[in-house]
Design a protein around this motif. Structure first.
Motif, PDB file in Angstrom:
ATOM      1  N   ASP A  69       0.736  -0.999  -0.077  1.00 53.13           N
ATOM      2  CA  ASP A  69       0.072  -0.142   0.049  1.00 53.13           C
ATOM      3  C   ASP A  69       0.806   1.187  -0.191  1.00 53.13           C
ATOM      4  O   ASP A  69       0.360   2.066  -0.395  1.00 53.13           O
ATOM      5  CB  ASP A  69      -0.909  -0.122   1.190  1.00 53.13           C
ATOM      6  CG  ASP A  69      -1.875  -1.238   1.250  1.00 53.13           C
ATOM      7  OD1 ASP A  69      -2.060  -1.595   0.137  1.00 53.13           O
ATOM      8  OD2 ASP A  69      -2.272  -1.671   2.306  1.00 53.13           O
ATOM      9  N   THR A  70       2.024   1.207   0.789  1.00 49.04           N
ATOM     10  CA  THR A  70       2.965   2.059   0.734  1.00 49.04           C
ATOM     11  C   THR A  70       3.628   2.306  -0.686  1.00 49.04           C
ATOM     12  O   THR A  70       3.690   3.470  -1.191  1.00 49.04           O
ATOM     13  CB  THR A  70       4.014   1.852   1.737  1.00 49.04           C
ATOM     14  OG1 THR A  70       3.310   1.850   3.067  1.00 49.04           O
ATOM     15  CG2 THR A  70       4.970   3.296   1.822  1.00 49.04           C
ATOM     16  N   TYR A  71       4.011   1.276  -1.371  1.00 48.59           N
ATOM     17  CA  TYR A  71       4.513   1.348  -2.803  1.00 48.59           C
ATOM     18  C   TYR A  71       3.933   0.485  -3.844  1.00 48.59           C
ATOM     19  O   TYR A  71       4.281  -0.425  -4.203  1.00 48.59           O
ATOM     20  CB  TYR A  71       6.034   1.017  -2.641  1.00 48.59           C
ATOM     21  CG  TYR A  71       7.043   1.523  -1.246  1.00 48.59           C
ATOM     22  CD1 TYR A  71       7.599   2.702  -1.611  1.00 48.59           C
ATOM     23  CD2 TYR A  71       7.312   0.813  -0.295  1.00 48.59           C
ATOM     24  CE1 TYR A  71       8.307   3.386  -0.812  1.00 48.59           C
ATOM     25  CE2 TYR A  71       7.915   1.458   0.632  1.00 48.59           C
ATOM     26  CZ  TYR A  71       8.457   2.724   0.527  1.00 48.59           C
ATOM     27  OH  TYR A  71       9.237   3.009   1.530  1.00 48.59           O
ATOM     28  N   PRO A  72       2.736   1.326  -4.012  1.00 51.67           N
ATOM     29  CA  PRO A  72       1.925   0.542  -5.028  1.00 51.67           C
ATOM     30  C   PRO A  72       2.465   0.291  -6.234  1.00 51.67           C
ATOM     31  O   PRO A  72       2.000  -0.567  -6.982  1.00 51.67           O
ATOM     32  CB  PRO A  72       0.571   1.334  -4.921  1.00 51.67           C
ATOM     33  CG  PRO A  72       1.055   2.715  -4.796  1.00 51.67           C
ATOM     34  CD  PRO A  72       2.279   2.443  -3.690  1.00 51.67           C
ATOM     35  N   ASP A  73       3.619   1.078  -6.679  1.00 49.15           N
ATOM     36  CA  ASP A  73       3.981   0.897  -8.010  1.00 49.15           C
ATOM     37  C   ASP A  73       5.089  -0.387  -8.010  1.00 49.15           C
ATOM     38  O   ASP A  73       5.279  -0.825  -9.230  1.00 49.15           O
ATOM     39  CB  ASP A  73       4.868   2.202  -8.377  1.00 49.15           C
ATOM     40  CG  ASP A  73       5.972   2.464  -7.192  1.00 49.15           C
ATOM     41  OD1 ASP A  73       5.534   2.434  -6.024  1.00 49.15           O
ATOM     42  OD2 ASP A  73       7.259   2.502  -7.677  1.00 49.15           O
ATOM     43  N   ARG A  74       5.361  -0.900  -6.877  1.00 48.81           N
ATOM     44  CA  ARG A  74       6.001  -2.244  -7.050  1.00 48.81           C
ATOM     45  C   ARG A  74       5.234  -3.576  -6.896  1.00 48.81           C
ATOM     46  O   ARG A  74       5.812  -4.627  -6.956  1.00 48.81           O
ATOM     47  CB  ARG A  74       6.724  -2.227  -5.624  1.00 48.81           C
ATOM     48  CG  ARG A  74       7.723  -1.118  -5.413  1.00 48.81           C
ATOM     49  CD  ARG A  74       8.787  -1.099  -4.335  1.00 48.81           C
ATOM     50  NE  ARG A  74       9.515   0.283  -3.954  1.00 48.81           N
ATOM     51  CZ  ARG A  74      10.314   0.375  -2.759  1.00 48.81           C
ATOM     52  NH1 ARG A  74      10.318  -0.498  -1.661  1.00 48.81           N
ATOM     53  NH2 ARG A  74      10.924   1.411  -2.890  1.00 48.81           N
ATOM     54  N   LEU A  75       3.790  -3.305  -6.783  1.00 47.53           N
ATOM     55  CA  LEU A  75       2.878  -4.535  -6.392  1.00 47.53           C
ATOM     56  C   LEU A  75       2.990  -5.339  -7.858  1.00 47.53           C
ATOM     57  O   LEU A  75       3.032  -6.757  -7.874  1.00 47.53           O
ATOM     58  CB  LEU A  75       1.674  -3.987  -6.456  1.00 47.53           C
ATOM     59  CG  LEU A  75       0.523  -5.335  -5.866  1.00 47.53           C
ATOM     60  CD1 LEU A  75       1.050  -6.103  -4.851  1.00 47.53           C
ATOM     61  CD2 LEU A  75      -0.780  -4.696  -5.770  1.00 47.53           C
ATOM     62  N   ASN A  76       2.842  -4.820  -9.118  1.00 50.39           N
ATOM     63  CA  ASN A  76       2.547  -5.664 -10.561  1.00 50.39           C
ATOM     64  C   ASN A  76       4.032  -6.403 -10.383  1.00 50.39           C
ATOM     65  O   ASN A  76       3.910  -7.705 -10.871  1.00 50.39           O
ATOM     66  CB  ASN A  76       2.307  -4.577 -11.466  1.00 50.39           C
ATOM     67  CG  ASN A  76       1.083  -4.133 -11.466  1.00 50.39           C
ATOM     68  OD1 ASN A  76       0.221  -4.389 -10.874  1.00 50.39           O
ATOM     69  ND2 ASN A  76       0.899  -2.931 -12.276  1.00 50.39           N
ATOM     70  N   SER A  77       5.187  -5.619 -10.526  1.00 51.86           N
ATOM     71  CA  SER A  77       6.490  -6.708 -10.652  1.00 51.86           C
ATOM     72  C   SER A  77       6.625  -7.540  -9.468  1.00 51.86           C
ATOM     73  O   SER A  77       7.092  -8.545  -9.826  1.00 51.86           O
ATOM     74  CB  SER A  77       7.642  -5.750 -10.665  1.00 51.86           C
ATOM     75  OG  SER A  77       7.785  -4.886  -9.628  1.00 51.86           O
ATOM     76  N   ALA A  78       6.047  -7.380  -8.384  1.00 45.28           N
ATOM     77  CA  ALA A  78       6.242  -8.094  -7.217  1.00 45.28           C
ATOM     78  C   ALA A  78       5.235  -9.537  -7.420  1.00 45.28           C
ATOM     79  O   ALA A  78       5.683 -10.548  -7.415  1.00 45.28           O
ATOM     80  CB  ALA A  78       5.598  -7.747  -5.975  1.00 45.28           C
ATOM     81  N   GLU A  79       4.127  -9.386  -7.966  1.00 46.24           N
ATOM     82  CA  GLU A  79       3.123 -10.430  -8.441  1.00 46.24           C
ATOM     83  C   GLU A  79       3.751 -11.283  -9.541  1.00 46.24           C
ATOM     84  O   GLU A  79       3.740 -12.335  -9.595  1.00 46.24           O
ATOM     85  CB  GLU A  79       1.820 -10.029  -8.718  1.00 46.24           C
ATOM     86  CG  GLU A  79       1.059  -9.454  -7.450  1.00 46.24           C
ATOM     87  CD  GLU A  79      -0.205  -8.933  -7.683  1.00 46.24           C
ATOM     88  OE1 GLU A  79      -1.134  -8.734  -6.703  1.00 46.24           O
ATOM     89  OE2 GLU A  79      -0.687  -8.402  -8.955  1.00 46.24           O
ATOM     90  N   LEU A  80       4.298 -10.501 -10.513  1.00 45.51           N
ATOM     91  CA  LEU A  80       5.009 -11.388 -11.552  1.00 45.51           C
ATOM     92  C   LEU A  80       6.053 -12.003 -11.233  1.00 45.51           C
ATOM     93  O   LEU A  80       6.273 -13.256 -11.837  1.00 45.51           O
ATOM     94  CB  LEU A  80       5.125 -10.030 -12.811  1.00 45.51           C
ATOM     95  CG  LEU A  80       5.961 -10.832 -13.903  1.00 45.51           C
ATOM     96  CD1 LEU A  80       4.914 -11.710 -14.593  1.00 45.51           C
ATOM     97  CD2 LEU A  80       6.544  -9.412 -14.837  1.00 45.51           C
ATOM     98  N   MET A  81       7.117 -11.670 -10.516  1.00 46.66           N
ATOM     99  CA  MET A  81       8.179 -12.311 -10.016  1.00 46.66           C
ATOM    100  C   MET A  81       7.752 -13.508  -9.358  1.00 46.66           C
ATOM    101  O   MET A  81       8.209 -14.487  -9.611  1.00 46.66           O
ATOM    102  CB  MET A  81       9.065 -11.222  -9.410  1.00 46.66           C
ATOM    103  CG  MET A  81       9.633 -10.081 -10.335  1.00 46.66           C
ATOM    104  SD  MET A  81      10.442 -10.484 -11.842  1.00 46.66           S
ATOM    105  CE  MET A  81      12.097 -11.130 -10.944  1.00 46.66           C
TER     106      MET A  81
END
Length: 592
Positions: A69-81
Motif C-alpha cells: 500500500d505504501t509502494y503500490p508501483d512495486r505490486l505488479n512486478s512483485a506479483e509477476l516475479m
C-alpha cells in the motif's frame, strides 16, 4: 535487504518456547501469542510485543501499513516475479508443501525492499530458497536455480541444494559425522566427492595435513614424539609404539610427579624411599625431607642418597657430591656409575638404565629406561603406565590415601608419621602477604613468552605448583621457590622441543636472572658434556634430555681458574698433577 534465519528445535523443547517463531506446541492457532500471554490477530502488534530493547537503543515499532500500500508501483512486478513459485520447477513439491504463504511473503518483501532491480532479484531468490529448503526437509530436492538465481562457488566447490550441515574437512574426514550432525540438509557450496575442505579450498583427502602443537605437517612428514616416530598419513598420525623411558620429578615443597605422571604433594619430615628396584636390586634412591616453609610445616627435599650396586652417592645442597662417604671432585667414574656437573645448575648421575639430576636446592629428577618396567616402587610409583597402582606399598597393597602410602616408605621408625587432615589448606590462603606476589609472578607461566610451549605441556599444574611454593616458602628463599617452580615448567617445555628463555622477562628478571661467570653463557637446553677441562677426557653420556644452566660456548671448556678457554688451552691431569698444553711427560718405556 531481507535475510533468512532458520531455527531448529529438538522435540524436548515442545511447550517451552515463545517469541517471533511462535509457541512450538503443535497448535498453529496460538502462534501469535504476545509477550504478555495474550493472543492477537494483528501481526505488527504481535511483533512489537517481542521487542528486546537494549540500553541506549530506541525502537519506533512496526506500523500496520502493508508495504504494497505504501509502494503500490512495486505490486505488479512483485506479483509477476513471485509467480515463479507456481512454475513447473517447483510443482514436485506443491502437493506436500503449500506454496501460498511463501508467495504472499515474497510479494510483501519485494514491495518492502524492491527499490532496485538487484534488490528485487535478491529478495525473490531468498523467498524461492526458503520454499526450496522446506521442500528439501521433506526429501524433495528441487532443481530450480538455472537462469533464475544461479550460484557461483569458489575453486572446485559445487553448489548443492541439499548438502550436509557438517562440512567434510580434513579435521572431520576420519569421523563418522552421522553421529554428530543433524540429518537435515542445507544449501550451499561444498567440495565434490573425493575432496575435503581445507582453509577454504578443496583438496584430495590424501593431501590433508596433520596437526601437532598447532603446526601443520604435510602427508609423509615424520616427527618424533617422545621416543616414537610419527608419520603423517592422509591427515592422521601413524606412530611407532615403542615403550619410552619415564621420569619422576620431585619439585619444591615437595611435589611429586610419578613415572606414570600421577601428581601429588606430600609434606613428610623424614627420609623416604623415592624409587627402588625391588625385583633385581640394581638401585635405590632415598631422599631426605626437612622443614623449609614459612611456619606451615612445609618440607623440601634437602638431599638424596643414590645407591647403585656397591656405590653410594650422596647429593647434598650446593651441588656437593659424596661417594661412599667422601667428597669427590667431578667428573667421577667407577664400574657402577658416572657423575658429571652437567651445567652450573645441575649434577647428573648416569648408571646403566638410570639417570638422576639434582639442582642442589630442591629439584630432583629420576629417569629410567624400559628395562625397569614393573620392577619399581617408592614415592615415584610403579612405572607400568598405570596410575591406579602408583600408591603401591612395600607390602604390595594399593593405598587410596597418598599420606598412608608415603608414610610406609619411611626409612626410619624414629620419624613420626605425617597425619592426614580432613581439610587441605593451601599456603596462599594462609600467607596473604605473599599471595598477591605469587599470583603476579607465577602468571608468567600463562604469558605469551611461554605460548610456544602451551600446546606441549599443560600450564595449569605448574601454575598451581608455583603458587603453592611461593606462598609456602620462607621469605628469604622466595626467589628460589619462585624460580624453581617456573624452571620446572621450563624444563618440561625444553624437553618437549620448546626451549623458553624466560629468566630475563621483566616480570621475573629481578628474581630469576642468571649471571654466568667466566665467559660462559646461559642455556635452557644443554646436553651436559664437556663443561670443564677435566671432563674432556671423560666419556660423557650424551642423551636427549635438556639441562639448564651456564655452559661454555661450543669448543670451549671451563679451566681450573673458572674461565672458558678453547679445548686446546686446557691443562691435562695425570696422577693428580696438572700439565700445560704441549707438555711432554716421559715415563719408563713410554712417552705421554
Amino acid at each position: 535487504m531481507a535475510s533468512t534465519i532458520y531455527v531448529t528445535l529438538l522435540n524436548e523443547m515442545v511447550d517451552t518456547s515463545a517469541g517471533l517463531c511462535g509457541t512450538y506446541d503443535n497448535d498453529p492457532s496460538n502462534d501469535l501469542t504476545m509477550k504478555n500471554g495474550e493472543i492477537t490477530t494483528i501481526v505488527s502488534q504481535f511483533g512489537n510485543s517481542w521487542e528486546a530493547v537494549t540500553v541506549g537503543e530506541t525502537c519506533t515499532g512496526l506500523g500496520t501499513d502493508n508495504p504494497c500500500d505504501t509502494y503500490p508501483d512495486r505490486l505488479n512486478s512483485a506479483e509477476l516475479m513471485c509467480t515463479m513459485l507456481s512454475a513447473e520447477e517447483f510443482e514436485d513439491c506443491h502437493s506436500t508443501i503449500e506454496y501460498t504463504p511463501y508467495y504472499d511473503s515474497c510479494i510483501y518483501d519485494i514491495c518492502a525492499w524492491g527499490d532496485t532491480s538487484d534488490n528485487i532479484m535478491a529478495v525473490l531468490c531468498e523467498n524461492l530458497q526458503a520454499y526450496s529448503r522446506e521442500c528439501a526437509s521433506e526429501n524433495i530436492i528441487l532443481d530450480w536455480r538455472d537462469g533464475v538465481c544461479p550460484k557461483e562457488c569458489p575453486g572446485l566447490m559445487v553448489y548443492k541444494e541439499c548438502g550436509s550441515m557438517c562440512k567434510l574437512t580434513c579435521a572431520t574426514s576420519n569421523m563418522d559425522l552421522s553421529q554428530h550432525c543433524s540429518p537435515e540438509c542445507v544449501s550451499g557450496c561444498e567440495c565434490p566427492t573425493g575432496f575435503v575442505e581445507e582453509n577454504g579450498e578443496c583438496i584430495l583427502v590424501e593431501e590433508c595435513p596433520c596437526v601437532y602443537n598447532k603446526e601443520n605437517y604435510r602427508s609423509g612428514d615424520v616427527i618424533q614424539i617422545k621416543c616414537n616416530n610419527c608419520t603423517c598419513n592422509t591427515g592422521q598420525w601413524s606412530c611407532s609404539n615403542d615403550v619410552c623411558e619415564a621420569t619422576c620429578s620431585v619439585i619444591g615443597d615437595p611435589h611429586y610427579i610419578t613415572f606414570d605422571q600421577k601428581y601429588y604433594t606430600f609434606q613428610g619430615d623424614c627420609d623416604y624411599v623415592l624409587a627402588e628396584d625391588y625385583v633385581d636390586g640394581k638401585f635405590s634412591i632415598v631422599t631426605s625431607n626437612a622443614e623449609c616453609g614459612s611456619g606451615m610445616s612445609l618440607t623440601c627435599t634437602r638431599s638424596a642418597i643414590v645407591t647403585v650396586s656397591r656405590t653410594v652417592v650422596t647429593l647434598n645442597p650446593n651441588l656437593e657430591v659424596l661417594v661412599n662417604g667422601r667428597v669427590v671432585e667431578l667428573p667421577f667414574e667407577n664400574a657402577d656409575l658416572a657423575i658429571v656437573q652437567a651445567s652450573s645448575m645441575f649434577v647428573v648421575i648416569h648408571s646403566y638404565s638410570l639417570r638422576v639430576e639434582w639442582d642442589g636446592i630442591f629439584r630432583l629428577y629420576v629417569t629410567v629406561q624400559p628395562s625397569f618396567m614393573h620392577k619399581l616402587r617408592g614415592l615415584c610409583g610403579t612405572y607400568d603406565f598405570n596410575q591406579n597402582n602408583d600408591y603401591m606399598t612395600p607390602e604390595g597393597d594399593i593405598e587410596t590415601s597418598k599420606i598412608e602410602f608415603a608414610n610406609k616408605f619411611k626409612t626410619s621408625s624414629e620419624c613420626a608419621d605425617l597425619v592426614e587432615t580432613p581439610t587441605i589448606t593451601l599456603p596462599c590462603s594462609v600467607n596473604l602477604f605473599m599471595s598477591s606476589f605469587a599470583i603476579e609472578k607465577c602468571s608468567i607461566i600463562y604469558q605469551d613468552i611461554f605460548k610456544p610451549c602451551h600446546g606441549f605441556v599443560a600450564a595449569e599444574l605448574y601454575y598451581d605448583l608455583c603458587l603453592y611454593d611461593v606462598c609456602g616458602c620462607d621469605s628469604d628463599k622466595s626467589a628460589d621457590c619462585l624460580c624453581g617452580a617456573i624452571s620446572a615448567y621450563a624444563r618440561q617445555c625444553a624437553n618437549a622441543g620448546a626451549a623458553i628463555y624466560w629468566r630475563e622477562d621483566s616480570l621475573v628478571n629481578e628474581y630469576c636472572a642468571v649471571q654466568c661467570e667466566g665467559n660462559s653463557v646461559y642455556t635452557e637446553c644443554s646436553q651436559g658434556c664437556g663443561m670443564t677441562c677435566s671432563q674432556l677426557a671423560f666419556p660423557c653420556v650424551q642423551d636427549d634430555f635438556c639441562v639448564a644452566g651456564c655452559i661454555c660456548p661450543e669448543g670451549q671448556a671451563i679451566s681450573d681458574n673458572g674461565e672458558c678457554v678453547p679445548y686446546a688451552s686446557c691443562y691435562c691431569t695425570f696422577e693428580d698433577q696438572s700439565y700445560s698444553p704441549g707438555h711432554v711427560l716421559e715415563r719408563p718405556c713410554m712417552t705421554w
